[in-house]
Design a protein around this motif. Sequence first.
Motif, PDB file in Angstrom:
ATOM      1  N   LYS A   1       0.825  -1.206   0.000  1.00 12.17           N
ATOM      2  CA  LYS A   1       0.000   0.000   0.000  1.00 12.17           C
ATOM      3  C   LYS A   1       0.862   1.261   0.000  1.00 12.17           C
ATOM      4  O   LYS A   1       0.519   2.257  -0.651  1.00 12.17           O
TER       5      LYS A   1
ATOM      6  N   ARG B   1       2.205   1.903  -3.393  1.00  8.55           N
ATOM      7  CA  ARG B   1       1.158   2.395  -4.298  1.00  8.55           C
ATOM      8  C   ARG B   1       0.671   3.797  -3.907  1.00  8.55           C
ATOM      9  O   ARG B   1      -0.281   4.310  -4.498  1.00  8.55           O
ATOM     10  N   ASN B   2       1.317   4.366  -2.879  1.00 12.01           N
ATOM     11  CA  ASN B   2       0.922   5.680  -2.358  1.00 12.01           C
ATOM     12  C   ASN B   2      -0.502   5.674  -1.803  1.00 12.01           C
ATOM     13  O   ASN B   2      -1.196   6.691  -1.834  1.00 12.01           O
ATOM     14  N   GLU B   3      -0.921   4.512  -1.316  1.00 10.28           N
ATOM     15  CA  GLU B   3      -2.242   4.395  -0.711  1.00 10.28           C
ATOM     16  C   GLU B   3      -2.172   4.501   0.807  1.00 10.28           C
ATOM     17  O   GLU B   3      -3.199   4.498   1.492  1.00 10.28           O
ATOM     18  N   MET B   4      -0.939   4.595   1.333  1.00  3.99           N
ATOM     19  CA  MET B   4      -0.745   4.622   2.780  1.00  3.99           C
ATOM     20  C   MET B   4       0.574   5.325   3.076  1.00  3.99           C
ATOM     21  O   MET B   4       1.565   5.153   2.349  1.00  3.99           O
TER      22      MET B   4
END
Length: 345
Positions: free
Chosen positions: A161, A164-167
């Motif tokens: 994550k 993916r720059n989701e976190m």
Amino acid sequence: MYLTISPQKTGSSYLQSVSDFVKYLEKENDNYGLEADEAYFFNQDNDGITSLQVITDIDANTKKLHKHEPKFYSITINPSQRELSALKNHTKDLKAYTRELMKAYAASFHREIEGRAITVKDLKYFAKIEYSRSYKGTDKAVRENQKYIAKIAKLKHHIVKIERNEMAGSVKAKQQAIEQARATAPHKLNGKMIEAGMPKAGAQTHVHIIMSRKDQSNRYSLSPGSKYKASTVELNGKLVKRGFDRDRFYQKAEKQFDKQFNYKRHYVEQYKARKTLLKQPDVYLKQLWQMTPKQRALGFHILREAGIQTKLPSIPVNQAQLAAKIVKQLKKGLTRAMRSGSIEI
């Protein structure tokens, strides 16, 4: 030694073909580059039997069996590492033992074919020797490592994550946390955290036997899953014997191994002793405590080698104290072994 007998199932349904099970048993051929004699199946009279012949013969030997009935049974011979150390050649010795064992298996049926007792010549079976085992999710080491395994899986998910720059967070910090979890896990093998699927260390040779439900003639049903040891019932105006004596089979299996390989079986290794622990724990412990200190220590050593952790009192204590300190540990550790003392159906 633990012997298991079970009908092959997929969930609640019986397998209609033996092909998937045979393919499972063939996995070592590719993984370990086995020699020809090690890779093939064998039966009472022949070696070098191919997997295709096993599938063809077992699948064709199912006359008048319904979908809800097992077509074949799996018998597994699981010697301990201590028992394996008594063998000179694992392949040759276990093959010879299997052939003697199947004589005892046939003799344990309370059945007759055309007025005579069942013999090994009536059995249609194929056996294969395997040389490795892997850890399963039910093994003590995997269960006790599980919270670390789960933590690592969660950290790896966080890394994905973050990438993916989701976190928000540091990949390096997560990787360090993974290494810390691996390092602190209580069970390791060669420095690596034990997980399901990891090969076990030491000698792991064992035997799988595929046993047709029907006899060689494809006329008579031979079920080791019978709930009867020995009984007689009237069928179509005739008295018919039925039943399978599991206790007799397991005890004869042990005696045959001990005789064949001059094995000195300790009390805690006996099938009879495991049954005593289940039904009369006070008798089991009394037997242990009446041994010489050397034999008693050996008994607890064997239990620990089997993965059963017990704390042996340094001085004799009364029976109630023994029960409180040891019986609970033994029963918990031997639950899996106890299940192999009966047919799991």
